[in-house]
Design an enzyme around this catalytic site. Structure first.
Site, mmCIF file in Angstrom:
data_model
loop_
_atom_site.group_PDB
_atom_site.id
_atom_site.type_symbol
_atom_site.label_atom_id
_atom_site.label_comp_id
_atom_site.label_asym_id
_atom_site.label_seq_id
_atom_site.Cartn_x
_atom_site.Cartn_y
_atom_site.Cartn_z
ATOM 1 N N ASP B 52 0.749 -1.266 0.020
ATOM 2 C CA ASP B 52 0.022 -0.119 -0.098
ATOM 3 C C ASP B 52 1.000 1.186 -0.038
ATOM 4 O O ASP B 52 1.943 1.102 0.579
ATOM 5 C CB ASP B 52 -0.860 0.231 1.231
ATOM 6 C CG ASP B 52 -1.935 -1.019 1.310
ATOM 7 O OD1 ASP B 52 -2.147 -1.556 0.431
ATOM 8 O OD2 ASP B 52 -2.506 -0.974 2.318
ATOM 9 N N TYR B 110 6.294 -9.986 7.486
ATOM 10 C CA TYR B 110 6.132 -8.527 7.565
ATOM 11 C C TYR B 110 6.418 -8.066 9.100
ATOM 12 O O TYR B 110 6.196 -8.786 10.115
ATOM 13 C CB TYR B 110 4.520 -8.145 7.426
ATOM 14 C CG TYR B 110 4.186 -8.141 6.098
ATOM 15 C CD1 TYR B 110 4.127 -6.724 5.442
ATOM 16 C CD2 TYR B 110 3.437 -8.999 5.196
ATOM 17 C CE1 TYR B 110 3.795 -6.542 4.150
ATOM 18 C CE2 TYR B 110 3.194 -8.849 4.091
ATOM 19 C CZ TYR B 110 3.345 -7.737 3.419
ATOM 20 O OH TYR B 110 2.882 -7.586 2.268
#
Lengths: 255, 255
Positions: B52, B110
């Site tokens: 994103d 992540y």
């Protein structure tokens, strides 16, 4: 009207240094613009010292006179609402009129970060000097310790004013590992122009065994190292500035 | 012509996400422009996944076909000379034609960073979520551990394709203190759109005791939490993508 001391943090990357300049975006100019949006009508803020273009701060100290009715917590919030995301007010307090962030400072602490990778890391390259290999920490600490105490540092920087004194006192120096980085801390009463970046450059080259330890002795005794290079500005951060408690303990209200 | 796998690091702050878009500056578009300056004539690079706007990467994996004669070390150097400072090639290798960075990925890792201060820290605010107080690590770890294994995660994100599967497997979750920060690591086979940021938001609110631990159970069993908020993009970083060794071990030269 009261006199405020305010601690400022900033990422220096986008600024032409701290000090206000006519046609450049500086930290001082940006902070003054934000203060004016809150109704401040002063001419200039005072600061503990200037930082170069690209140098960061977590503990820059400024002061200014301001007729502000809403308390220091709201002053910090209101300033941050008017500052860009790379500058931030951290803490404010009302101080005696006589307080001066530069002349009253006792100790200034700087940190310099190194990191080691073959290619740049975009998440920390604005905050640290990238090297391909780690310099020898013992060599750097040995050489740095020669700087402790009062010395004429004209071999490592120049006075801000012509004919100004080039003697400075260094209280602490320390190179240490920090994860996959190395961090240098240096605390002194004050620093000459470019002094920390030149010291770091010399120490790193020493640690990489590209310069002999003797060059620091030579610099301190003869006032000349022959080195004109500087460590990159982006690795440097002004961590904090310390003042004697007495400058804050005068009665604030004299009427 | 050969097929290259390349590890990419970037600060996502200035980009409208990874994926190329017509009138916006994206990571993919910027990397493709840099490749074209080196003579690349391909149509598009492939990637392990999209990130994103504002999300960072230290280990994004891309691949592309390229007629490059100078070896992978020089490819990395040449790309970095043509990339802006917030994107960096880390490592390149020649891989079999069949390699696909998205479909061959086994595990994606992540990291999410939190920091705690009353006012923003300009040196890390682009890389971490600022909170006024630290959430309870045990509560967050307890709730996160419910997500281990294969589950339908439609309560925590949505499939990239309509009617796509929303089942994902989570291999590791861990919240830990890191100096004055807290870091969350999550490793899974793949993630739904917004899944990591929604999980972090729910866990942080749990850790602050603003949500009950039961909401995670509810999300996993009923596919619905009622939470639409996301943790800010800037705290998230794609750390690494892992592949089975076998995809690299085919003979590279088939002629």
């Amino acid at each position: 009207m009261a006199h405020y001391k305010l601690i400022l943090a900033y990422e220096g990357t986008a600024y032409a240094g701290f000090q206000r300049q006519a046609h450049k975006v500086t930290v001082q100019g940006t902070v003054e613009d934000a203060l004016r949006k809150l109704g401040w009508q002063g001419r200039a803020i005072m600061a503990s010292g200037r930082t170069d273009s690209g140098v960061h701060a977590l503990g820059q100290v400024i002061s200014f006179n301001f007729d502000w009715k809403h308390g220091t917590t709201k002053l910090v919030k209101a300033l941050n609402a008017n500052l860009p995301s790379d500058i931030s007010a951290q803490h404010a307090m009302e101080v005696p009129w006589a307080f001066h962030p530069r002349y009253d400072a006792l100790r200034r602490e700087y940190r310099y970060r190194l990191y080691f990778q073959p290619e740049r890391d975009p998440l920390r390259d604005a905050f640290a000097w990238r090297l391909n290999r780690a310099p020898n920490l013992s060599l750097m600490n040995e050489a740095a310790s020669l700087m402790l105490g009062s010395h004429d540092f004209r071999g490592f920087g120049r006075a801000l004013k012509e004919d100004g004194s080039t003697t400075r006192e260094i209280f602490e120096v320390d190179w240490k590992s920090a994860g996959d980085e190395q961090h240098f801390t240096i605390i002194g009463n004050a620093f000459l122009y470019h002094m920390v970046r030149r010291i770091v450059y010399v120490l790193v080259k020493l640690g990489l065994e590209e310069l002999p330890v003797e060059i620091v002795k030579k610099g301190l005794t003869e006032g000349e190292t022959g080195i004109v290079s500087l460590a990159p500005a982006r690795g440097l951060c002004l961590m904090q500035v310390e003042y004697p408690e007495s400058v804050f303990s005068e009665n604030l209200k004299v009427d």
